[in-house]
Design a protein around this motif. Sequence first.
Motif, PDB file in Angstrom:
ATOM      1  N   SER A 163      11.713  -0.713   3.727  1.00 17.89           N
ATOM      2  CA  SER A 163      11.590  -0.217   4.942  1.00 17.89           C
ATOM      3  C   SER A 163      12.983   0.069   5.753  1.00 17.89           C
ATOM      4  CB  SER A 163      10.369  -0.134   5.625  1.00 17.89           C
ATOM      5  OG  SER A 163       9.981   0.514   7.372  1.00 17.89           O
ATOM      6  N   SER A 164      13.087   1.228   6.471  1.00 17.05           N
ATOM      7  CA  SER A 164      14.108   1.657   7.829  1.00 17.05           C
ATOM      8  C   SER A 164      13.772   0.972   8.692  1.00 17.05           C
ATOM      9  CB  SER A 164      15.052   2.530   7.483  1.00 17.05           C
ATOM     10  OG  SER A 164      15.507   2.784   6.378  1.00 17.05           O
ATOM     11  N   LEU A 165      11.747   1.312   9.099  1.00 23.42           N
ATOM     12  CA  LEU A 165      11.716   0.814  10.229  1.00 23.42           C
ATOM     13  C   LEU A 165      11.734  -0.283  10.431  1.00 23.42           C
ATOM     14  CD1 LEU A 165       9.490   3.718  10.576  1.00 23.42           C
ATOM     15  CD2 LEU A 165      11.705   3.971  12.092  1.00 23.42           C
ATOM     16  N   LEU A 166      10.683  -1.363   9.788  1.00 23.71           N
ATOM     17  CA  LEU A 166      10.623  -2.323   9.534  1.00 23.71           C
ATOM     18  C   LEU A 166      11.123  -3.205   8.211  1.00 23.71           C
ATOM     19  CD1 LEU A 166       6.247  -1.265   9.267  1.00 23.71           C
ATOM     20  CD2 LEU A 166       8.099  -2.119  11.292  1.00 23.71           C
ATOM     21  N   PRO A 167      12.075  -3.639   8.747  1.00 27.32           N
ATOM     22  CA  PRO A 167      13.584  -4.596   7.788  1.00 27.32           C
ATOM     23  C   PRO A 167      13.270  -5.711   7.322  1.00 27.32           C
ATOM     24  CG  PRO A 167      14.593  -3.741   9.454  1.00 27.32           C
ATOM     25  CD  PRO A 167      13.341  -3.401   9.707  1.00 27.32           C
ATOM     26  N   ASP A 168      12.631  -6.087   8.010  1.00 24.35           N
ATOM     27  CA  ASP A 168      12.115  -7.599   7.845  1.00 24.35           C
ATOM     28  C   ASP A 168      10.874  -7.820   6.772  1.00 24.35           C
ATOM     29  OD1 ASP A 168      14.182  -8.787   9.348  1.00 24.35           O
ATOM     30  OD2 ASP A 168      13.268  -8.770  10.936  1.00 24.35           O
ATOM     31  N   LEU A 169       9.764  -6.769   6.544  1.00 20.11           N
ATOM     32  CA  LEU A 169       9.044  -6.255   5.883  1.00 20.11           C
ATOM     33  C   LEU A 169       9.202  -6.684   4.787  1.00 20.11           C
ATOM     34  CD1 LEU A 169       5.186  -6.279   6.264  1.00 20.11           C
ATOM     35  CD2 LEU A 169       6.176  -3.624   5.917  1.00 20.11           C
ATOM     36  N   ASN A 170       8.646  -7.919   4.083  1.00 20.79           N
ATOM     37  CA  ASN A 170       8.463  -7.992   2.354  1.00 20.79           C
ATOM     38  C   ASN A 170       7.215  -7.155   1.897  1.00 20.79           C
ATOM     39  OD1 ASN A 170       7.642  -9.129   0.077  1.00 20.79           O
ATOM     40  ND2 ASN A 170       8.698 -11.415   0.777  1.00 20.79           N
ATOM     41  N   LEU A 171       7.323  -6.093   1.755  1.00 22.36           N
ATOM     42  CA  LEU A 171       6.792  -5.114   1.194  1.00 22.36           C
ATOM     43  C   LEU A 171       6.540  -5.376  -0.361  1.00 22.36           C
ATOM     44  CD1 LEU A 171       9.616  -2.141   1.133  1.00 22.36           C
ATOM     45  CD2 LEU A 171       6.731  -2.044   3.001  1.00 22.36           C
ATOM     46  N   ASN A 172       6.964  -6.592  -1.033  1.00 20.29           N
ATOM     47  CA  ASN A 172       5.799  -6.703  -2.419  1.00 20.29           C
ATOM     48  C   ASN A 172       4.806  -7.753  -1.978  1.00 20.29           C
ATOM     49  OD1 ASN A 172       7.570  -6.377  -4.123  1.00 20.29           O
ATOM     50  ND2 ASN A 172       9.338  -7.498  -3.700  1.00 20.29           N
ATOM     51  N   LEU A 173       4.921  -8.735  -0.752  1.00 21.66           N
ATOM     52  CA  LEU A 173       3.815  -9.307  -0.187  1.00 21.66           C
ATOM     53  C   LEU A 173       2.536  -8.536   0.198  1.00 21.66           C
ATOM     54  CD1 LEU A 173       2.847 -12.470   0.078  1.00 21.66           C
ATOM     55  CD2 LEU A 173       4.018 -11.963   2.033  1.00 21.66           C
ATOM     56  N   LEU A 174       3.145  -7.594   0.752  1.00 23.78           N
ATOM     57  CA  LEU A 174       2.192  -6.470   1.771  1.00 23.78           C
ATOM     58  C   LEU A 174       1.361  -6.011   0.512  1.00 23.78           C
ATOM     59  CD1 LEU A 174       1.609  -4.757   4.180  1.00 23.78           C
ATOM     60  CD2 LEU A 174       2.930  -3.426   3.034  1.00 23.78           C
ATOM     61  N   ALA A 175       2.140  -5.210  -1.134  1.00 20.68           N
ATOM     62  CA  ALA A 175       1.281  -4.425  -1.595  1.00 20.68           C
ATOM     63  C   ALA A 175       0.591  -5.819  -2.364  1.00 20.68           C
ATOM     64  CB  ALA A 175       2.654  -4.348  -2.827  1.00 20.68           C
ATOM     65  N   GLN A 176       1.327  -7.512  -2.942  1.00 24.40           N
ATOM     66  CA  GLN A 176      -0.006  -8.107  -2.972  1.00 24.40           C
ATOM     67  C   GLN A 176      -1.176  -8.300  -2.839  1.00 24.40           C
ATOM     68  OE1 GLN A 176       1.784 -12.266  -3.704  1.00 24.40           O
ATOM     69  NE2 GLN A 176      -0.511 -12.961  -3.647  1.00 24.40           N
ATOM     70  N   TYR A 177      -1.084  -8.636  -0.992  1.00 27.91           N
ATOM     71  CA  TYR A 177      -2.214  -8.628  -0.215  1.00 27.91           C
ATOM     72  C   TYR A 177      -3.359  -7.040  -0.404  1.00 27.91           C
ATOM     73  CZ  TYR A 177      -1.913 -13.186   0.752  1.00 27.91           C
ATOM     74  OH  TYR A 177      -1.257 -15.042   0.273  1.00 27.91           O
ATOM     75  N   ALA A 178      -2.602  -6.135  -0.444  1.00 26.19           N
ATOM     76  CA  ALA A 178      -2.864  -4.546  -0.773  1.00 26.19           C
ATOM     77  C   ALA A 178      -4.184  -4.875  -1.981  1.00 26.19           C
ATOM     78  CB  ALA A 178      -1.921  -3.178  -0.179  1.00 26.19           C
ATOM     79  N   ARG A 179      -3.574  -5.491  -3.315  1.00 21.46           N
ATOM     80  CA  ARG A 179      -4.570  -4.655  -4.141  1.00 21.46           C
ATOM     81  C   ARG A 179      -5.427  -5.945  -4.435  1.00 21.46           C
ATOM     82  NH1 ARG A 179       1.087  -4.372  -5.911  1.00 21.46           N
ATOM     83  NH2 ARG A 179       1.359  -6.996  -6.534  1.00 21.46           N
TER      84      ARG A 179
END
Length: 198
Positions: A163-179
């Motif tokens: 993400s350009s808006l949230l560059p420090d956000l770990n998207l893989n971790l977010l997706a893991q918990y979203a699943r």
Amino acid sequence: MSSPVLEKPANSETTYVILYNVSWEQLEQLNVALLGTSARLTYLDGILEIMSPLSDDHEDNKKTLAMLLEAYMRAKKIRFYGRGSATIGQKEDKTRREPDESYNLGTKKPIPDLILEITVTSGGINKLEIYQRLRVPEVWFWQDGLLSIYCLQGDSYIKVTQSSLLPDLNLNLLAQYARMADQYDAVNEYSQIISKTE
């Protein structure tokens, strides 16, 4: 004024219909006629998509992803304003859309900075074209347990891995918990993890 043409009739596997040659005035009339039905209207250049009420899976995925994202922004003290599915678009742009979830970051603005879209049914109107015209900086699509991020660069969207808006956000971790199956546990566990990384 030409009459709308039904292109794709609804059936047991289709959750939307497409109408062509729909004027803005006809769109407004249909919007009034469909009030209270939970139908969602998406419009682009005379093409109207009418989506039937959203499934439980769609709503669960949307809410879980939104709650996780909001937990992250709160933990990182990122000021945000949830806009929900407020309708965006206008006659001049020949666009209309109710995003699944949307946010302004920093300050309130007329157009969201970040939009979340949960894709259960493929096909229909190209939502990115609508958001491109409206100059939405970032659009996230959630489909089959995966996140796809699109950032507006110049006049078009580029698929990116961060993400350009949230560059420090770990998207893989977010997706893991979203699943995760349990929304409450997912948000609680994710909140604990991100609070430790401050």
